[in-house]
Write a protein that holds these residues in place. Structure first.
Motif, PDB file in Angstrom:
ATOM      1  N   ASN A   1       3.919   0.914   7.214  1.00  0.00           N
ATOM      2  CA  ASN A   1       3.870   1.913   6.148  1.00  0.00           C
ATOM      3  C   ASN A   1       2.469   1.950   5.531  1.00  0.00           C
ATOM      4  OD1 ASN A   1       3.774  -0.172   4.085  1.00  0.00           O
ATOM      5  ND2 ASN A   1       5.954  -0.472   4.431  1.00  0.00           N
ATOM      6  N   THR A   2       2.323   2.682   4.437  1.00  0.00           N
ATOM      7  CA  THR A   2       0.987   2.880   3.852  1.00  0.00           C
ATOM      8  C   THR A   2       0.819   2.137   2.533  1.00  0.00           C
ATOM      9  OG1 THR A   2       1.690   4.939   2.777  1.00  0.00           O
ATOM     10  CG2 THR A   2       0.716   5.114   4.978  1.00  0.00           C
ATOM     11  N   ASN A   3       1.379   0.934   2.446  1.00  0.00           N
ATOM     12  CA  ASN A   3       1.209   0.106   1.245  1.00  0.00           C
ATOM     13  C   ASN A   3      -0.184  -0.524   1.261  1.00  0.00           C
ATOM     14  OD1 ASN A   3       1.340  -1.612  -0.918  1.00  0.00           O
ATOM     15  ND2 ASN A   3       3.090  -2.810  -0.163  1.00  0.00           N
ATOM     16  N   PHE A   4      -1.147   0.167   0.673  1.00  0.00           N
ATOM     17  CA  PHE A   4      -2.540  -0.313   0.688  1.00  0.00           C
ATOM     18  C   PHE A   4      -2.701  -1.609  -0.089  1.00  0.00           C
ATOM     19  CE2 PHE A   4      -7.000  -0.086  -0.974  1.00  0.00           C
ATOM     20  CZ  PHE A   4      -7.633  -0.300   0.238  1.00  0.00           C
ATOM     21  N   TYR A   5      -1.867  -1.827  -1.093  1.00  0.00           N
ATOM     22  CA  TYR A   5      -1.947  -3.059  -1.890  1.00  0.00           C
ATOM     23  C   TYR A   5      -1.727  -4.282  -1.009  1.00  0.00           C
ATOM     24  CZ  TYR A   5      -0.932  -6.347  -5.725  1.00  0.00           C
ATOM     25  OH  TYR A   5      -0.934  -7.410  -6.613  1.00  0.00           O
ATOM     26  N   ARG A   6      -0.931  -4.137   0.023  1.00  0.00           N
ATOM     27  CA  ARG A   6      -0.670  -5.259   0.936  1.00  0.00           C
ATOM     28  C   ARG A   6      -1.087  -4.898   2.364  1.00  0.00           C
ATOM     29  NH1 ARG A   6       1.344  -9.269  -1.644  1.00  0.00           N
ATOM     30  NH2 ARG A   6       2.469  -8.964  -3.610  1.00  0.00           N
ATOM     31  N   ALA A   7      -2.190  -4.213   2.475  1.00  0.00           N
ATOM     32  CA  ALA A   7      -2.680  -3.774   3.773  1.00  0.00           C
ATOM     33  C   ALA A   7      -2.944  -4.958   4.697  1.00  0.00           C
ATOM     34  CB  ALA A   7      -3.962  -2.959   3.597  1.00  0.00           C
ATOM     35  N   PRO A   8      -2.334  -4.984   5.888  1.00  0.00           N
ATOM     36  CA  PRO A   8      -2.604  -6.065   6.839  1.00  0.00           C
ATOM     37  C   PRO A   8      -3.943  -5.910   7.543  1.00  0.00           C
ATOM     38  CG  PRO A   8      -1.062  -4.514   7.779  1.00  0.00           C
ATOM     39  CD  PRO A   8      -1.306  -4.065   6.375  1.00  0.00           C
ATOM     40  N   GLU A   9      -4.495  -4.702   7.493  1.00  0.00           N
ATOM     41  CA  GLU A   9      -5.797  -4.406   8.093  1.00  0.00           C
ATOM     42  C   GLU A   9      -6.577  -3.509   7.135  1.00  0.00           C
ATOM     43  OE1 GLU A   9      -6.922  -5.366  11.079  1.00  0.00           O
ATOM     44  OE2 GLU A   9      -5.099  -6.237  11.973  1.00  0.00           O
ATOM     45  N   HIS A  10      -7.888  -3.651   7.098  1.00  0.00           N
ATOM     46  CA  HIS A  10      -8.772  -2.747   6.350  1.00  0.00           C
ATOM     47  C   HIS A  10      -8.401  -2.652   4.865  1.00  0.00           C
ATOM     48  CE1 HIS A  10     -10.271  -1.584  10.274  1.00  0.00           C
ATOM     49  NE2 HIS A  10      -9.048  -1.260  10.641  1.00  0.00           N
ATOM     50  N   GLY A  11      -8.139  -3.792   4.260  1.00  0.00           N
ATOM     51  CA  GLY A  11      -7.763  -3.815   2.855  1.00  0.00           C
ATOM     52  C   GLY A  11      -8.883  -3.450   1.904  1.00  0.00           C
ATOM     53  N   ASP A  12     -10.087  -3.275   2.420  1.00  0.00           N
ATOM     54  CA  ASP A  12     -11.218  -2.922   1.574  1.00  0.00           C
ATOM     55  C   ASP A  12     -11.577  -1.445   1.661  1.00  0.00           C
ATOM     56  OD1 ASP A  12     -11.999  -3.047   4.203  1.00  0.00           O
ATOM     57  OD2 ASP A  12     -13.974  -3.918   3.792  1.00  0.00           O
TER      58      ASP A  12
ATOM     59  N   GLU B   1      -9.670   4.684   3.511  1.00  0.00           N
ATOM     60  CA  GLU B   1      -9.850   5.592   4.638  1.00  0.00           C
ATOM     61  C   GLU B   1      -9.616   4.875   5.968  1.00  0.00           C
ATOM     62  OE1 GLU B   1     -11.919   7.160   1.131  1.00  0.00           O
ATOM     63  OE2 GLU B   1     -11.970   5.215   2.158  1.00  0.00           O
ATOM     64  N   ALA B   2     -10.209   3.693   6.117  1.00  0.00           N
ATOM     65  CA  ALA B   2     -10.028   2.933   7.358  1.00  0.00           C
ATOM     66  C   ALA B   2      -8.582   2.471   7.518  1.00  0.00           C
ATOM     67  CB  ALA B   2     -10.980   1.736   7.376  1.00  0.00           C
ATOM     68  N   PHE B   3      -7.962   2.089   6.405  1.00  0.00           N
ATOM     69  CA  PHE B   3      -6.555   1.677   6.458  1.00  0.00           C
ATOM     70  C   PHE B   3      -5.669   2.844   6.878  1.00  0.00           C
ATOM     71  CE2 PHE B   3      -2.494   1.412   4.024  1.00  0.00           C
ATOM     72  CZ  PHE B   3      -1.891   0.439   4.807  1.00  0.00           C
ATOM     73  N   GLY B   4      -5.932   4.022   6.307  1.00  0.00           N
ATOM     74  CA  GLY B   4      -5.154   5.195   6.668  1.00  0.00           C
ATOM     75  C   GLY B   4      -5.289   5.541   8.135  1.00  0.00           C
ATOM     76  N   ARG B   5      -6.501   5.443   8.641  1.00  0.00           N
ATOM     77  CA  ARG B   5      -6.728   5.715  10.057  1.00  0.00           C
ATOM     78  C   ARG B   5      -5.959   4.721  10.919  1.00  0.00           C
ATOM     79  NH1 ARG B   5      -9.516   9.821  13.112  1.00  0.00           N
ATOM     80  NH2 ARG B   5      -9.783   8.948  15.203  1.00  0.00           N
ATOM     81  N   TRP B   6      -6.033   3.436  10.550  1.00  0.00           N
ATOM     82  CA  TRP B   6      -5.315   2.399  11.295  1.00  0.00           C
ATOM     83  C   TRP B   6      -3.808   2.654  11.285  1.00  0.00           C
ATOM     84  CZ3 TRP B   6      -1.655  -0.997   9.266  1.00  0.00           C
ATOM     85  CH2 TRP B   6      -1.207  -1.992  10.143  1.00  0.00           C
ATOM     86  N   ALA B   7      -3.249   2.963  10.103  1.00  0.00           N
ATOM     87  CA  ALA B   7      -1.814   3.178   9.995  1.00  0.00           C
ATOM     88  C   ALA B   7      -1.375   4.387  10.819  1.00  0.00           C
ATOM     89  CB  ALA B   7      -1.419   3.363   8.529  1.00  0.00           C
TER      90      ALA B   7
ATOM     91  N   PRO C   1      -0.034   8.375   0.591  1.00  0.00           N
ATOM     92  CA  PRO C   1      -0.783   8.339   1.851  1.00  0.00           C
ATOM     93  C   PRO C   1      -2.264   8.093   1.603  1.00  0.00           C
ATOM     94  CG  PRO C   1      -0.382  10.608   1.220  1.00  0.00           C
ATOM     95  CD  PRO C   1       0.339   9.756   0.211  1.00  0.00           C
ATOM     96  N   PRO C   2      -2.908   7.240   2.382  1.00  0.00           N
ATOM     97  CA  PRO C   2      -4.359   7.072   2.256  1.00  0.00           C
ATOM     98  C   PRO C   2      -5.076   8.350   2.678  1.00  0.00           C
ATOM     99  CG  PRO C   2      -3.354   5.283   3.526  1.00  0.00           C
ATOM    100  CD  PRO C   2      -2.329   6.355   3.401  1.00  0.00           C
ATOM    101  N   PRO C   3      -6.327   8.517   2.264  1.00  0.00           N
ATOM    102  CA  PRO C   3      -7.097   9.713   2.671  1.00  0.00           C
ATOM    103  C   PRO C   3      -7.151   9.853   4.185  1.00  0.00           C
ATOM    104  CG  PRO C   3      -8.261   8.485   0.958  1.00  0.00           C
ATOM    105  CD  PRO C   3      -7.102   7.626   1.377  1.00  0.00           C
ATOM    106  N   GLY C   4      -6.889  11.051   4.681  1.00  0.00           N
ATOM    107  CA  GLY C   4      -6.976  11.340   6.102  1.00  0.00           C
ATOM    108  C   GLY C   4      -5.767  10.953   6.923  1.00  0.00           C
ATOM    109  N   TYR C   5      -4.794  10.261   6.308  1.00  0.00           N
ATOM    110  CA  TYR C   5      -3.644   9.744   7.067  1.00  0.00           C
ATOM    111  C   TYR C   5      -2.851  10.857   7.728  1.00  0.00           C
ATOM    112  CZ  TYR C   5       0.936   7.510   7.814  1.00  0.00           C
ATOM    113  OH  TYR C   5       2.118   7.063   8.348  1.00  0.00           O
ATOM    114  N   PHE C   6      -2.405  11.831   6.934  1.00  0.00           N
ATOM    115  CA  PHE C   6      -1.553  12.866   7.502  1.00  0.00           C
ATOM    116  C   PHE C   6      -2.312  13.793   8.443  1.00  0.00           C
ATOM    117  CE2 PHE C   6       1.691  11.875   4.223  1.00  0.00           C
ATOM    118  CZ  PHE C   6       2.801  11.813   5.069  1.00  0.00           C
ATOM    119  N   GLU C   7      -3.585  13.982   8.186  1.00  0.00           N
ATOM    120  CA  GLU C   7      -4.395  14.781   9.102  1.00  0.00           C
ATOM    121  C   GLU C   7      -4.391  14.164  10.498  1.00  0.00           C
ATOM    122  OE1 GLU C   7      -8.991  16.444   9.578  1.00  0.00           O
ATOM    123  OE2 GLU C   7      -8.467  15.104   7.918  1.00  0.00           O
TER     124      GLU C   7
END
Length: 448
Positions: free
Chosen positions: A174-185, A188-194, A227-233
């Motif tokens: 999912n898109t829980n950025f607070y507990r992002a397993p990747e790209h927690g910083d 945008e990168a987290f959204g792309r990964w997800a 959703p993180p920026p760019g995720y749905f795109e």
């Protein structure tokens, strides 16, 4: 009421918890507030169940129901139409993005999700791709309780009693950025990964077997994941590349909850199907819908074509009349614009709670927020199962209610408090929510 425990089987309720006490009974509502049988008032911080978007006590909606019941109380949409269903379908189609012009009415959200999965399967069978039947959805996401919708749902705790479920459900992060397993910083990168995880799942399963991806604009269960920026795109690009349908599950996120009629509009993506319910009538009558693009109906427009699905009360005349009256209220009072104008104030008021040691994250959009609770703000350490049980069910749920706030304290994921007040709420209600939460969460921390 004492006899509630003798005959009423409440939904998602530990019935034994009322063996030694009365069931709280709500008897009246007005605006953003409800009253119980003892005369106590509560701020409805969850709009019933993300439902009462126009607020309680709207006599014009009750009058619309009574008028329609007096003219035509019921007739099915099985090979026949009635005026209110036709009028409402046209109204809904005028508000949806793109070519989502085909409205299939149900009585609620689970049925809408069920219909969407069935349509995806039937569509691909009729277009020469019969193996495309699987569905991708996200961990911890809730999509309903009927057997198909439950198979799409990503919550093991509410599925185990009913297994085996419908095969074909595939889960991705999912898109829980607070507990992002990747790209927690980097959001945008987290959204792309997800988003790419969806593509990888489709590749693993085989693109010729995957029919649809079901995503909420803001994921409800787990505590409001925007959703993180760019995720749905990127998700839209992936779905197009693999010929997979994108279903926007907006049972909660439509009808102004996020400051637009539909969450897909808020985040700028074009789904193939939208599922909706709840706020379409503001809860004054049960109604849901699956809204599909024109191209998905094309295979069923042949001389012998038929989508072999239906429900007795889908598009009920009284419910459709109420929905039309509800949308008139939305337009007259600009409730969607009201959310956009006040969402910043709601966010900033809730963010005041960040100074409490138990508050780890405040997240959401529009009038839809989750507050994640933690043991340690620095390390983001969460509560174990026993601690969460004591915190949420042993204290928070009842303490918030006793303090005059109805909301959701939930641990389907990490412990959160969820808030989704009626769309009429203003600063007075925001302040009341913050003050009650502050007092109760402070006491909760002291009890740990």
């Amino acid at each position: 009421m004492a006899n509630a425990t003798d005959h009423l089987w409440m939904h998602f309720t530990r019935m034994a918890s009322y063996s030694a006490g009365e069931v709280p009974t709500i008897v009246r509502g007005e605006g953003a507030y409800v009253w119980d049988s003892q005369g106590r008032r509560y701020l409805d911080g969850l709009a019933g169940l993300f439902v009462v978007n126009a607020g309680h006590g709207r006599t014009e909606l009750a009058e619309a129901a009574a008028k329609q019941a007096g003219e035509l109380a019921y007739f099915p949409l099985w090979s026949y139409a009635h005026p209110k269903a036709v009028e409402l379908a046209e109204k809904v189609a005028s508000l949806t993005p793109g070519d989502l012009n085909r409205v299939f009415f149900t009585t609620g959200g689970s049925e809408a999700v069920e219909a969407a999965w069935k349509l995806a399967r039937a569509y691909f069978k009729r277009t020469g791709q019969p193996n495309k039947h699987k569905v991708v959805s996200r961990y911890i996401a809730y999509h309903g309780t009927s057997m198909g919708a439950l198979s799409i749902t990503g919550l093991p705790g509410i599925k185990s009693d009913f297994e085996p479920l419908v095969p074909g459900g595939i889960k991705v992060p999912n898109t829980n950025f607070y507990r992002a397993p990747e790209h927690g910083d980097s959001p945008e990168a987290f959204g792309r990964w997800a988003a790419e995880e969806i593509g990888r799942a489709i590749e693993r399963e085989g693109p010729d077997t995957v029919a649809a991806v079901f995503l909420e604009p803001v994921q409800n269960s787990g505590g409001c994941f925007p959703p993180p920026p760019g995720y749905f795109e990127r998700v839209r690009e992936i779905c197009d590349a693999y010929d997979v349908l994108l279903v926007s599950d907006e049972v909660i996120c439509s009808w102004g909850r996020l400051g637009e009629y539909f969450g897909a509009v808020r985040y700028g993506y074009q789904p193939d199907i939208i599922t909706t319910a709840k706020g379409i009538t503001s809860g004054y009558a049960p109604l849901g819908a699956m809204i599909a693009s024109d191209r998905l109906m094309e295979p069923f427009l042949t001389e012998t074509g038929m989508f072999a699905h239906g429900v007795t009360f889908g598009g009920h005349p009284v419910s459709c009349a109420v929905a039309l009256a509800n949308l008139e209220v939305f337009a007259r009072e600009d409730l969607v614009g009201h959310v956009r104008a006040n969402e910043g104030a709601f966010r900033s008021t809730l963010e005041k709670l960040n100074d409490l040691p138990i508050v780890g994250d405040v997240r959401g959009d529009g009038y839809f927020y989750g507050i994640e609770l933690v043991k340690d703000k620095t390390t983001r350490e969460t509560f174990d199962e026993a601690e969460s049980e004591r915190l949420l069910r042993g204290f928070l749920s009842s303490a918030l209610f006793q303090a005059g706030l109805y909301c959701r304290a939930d641990d389907r994921g990490d412990p959160v408090v969820q808030l989704a007040p009626p769309l009429i709420a203003e600063q007075q209600q925001f302040d009341e929510i913050e003050q009650i939460l502050r007092a109760v969460l402070t006491e909760a921390w002291a009890r740990l």
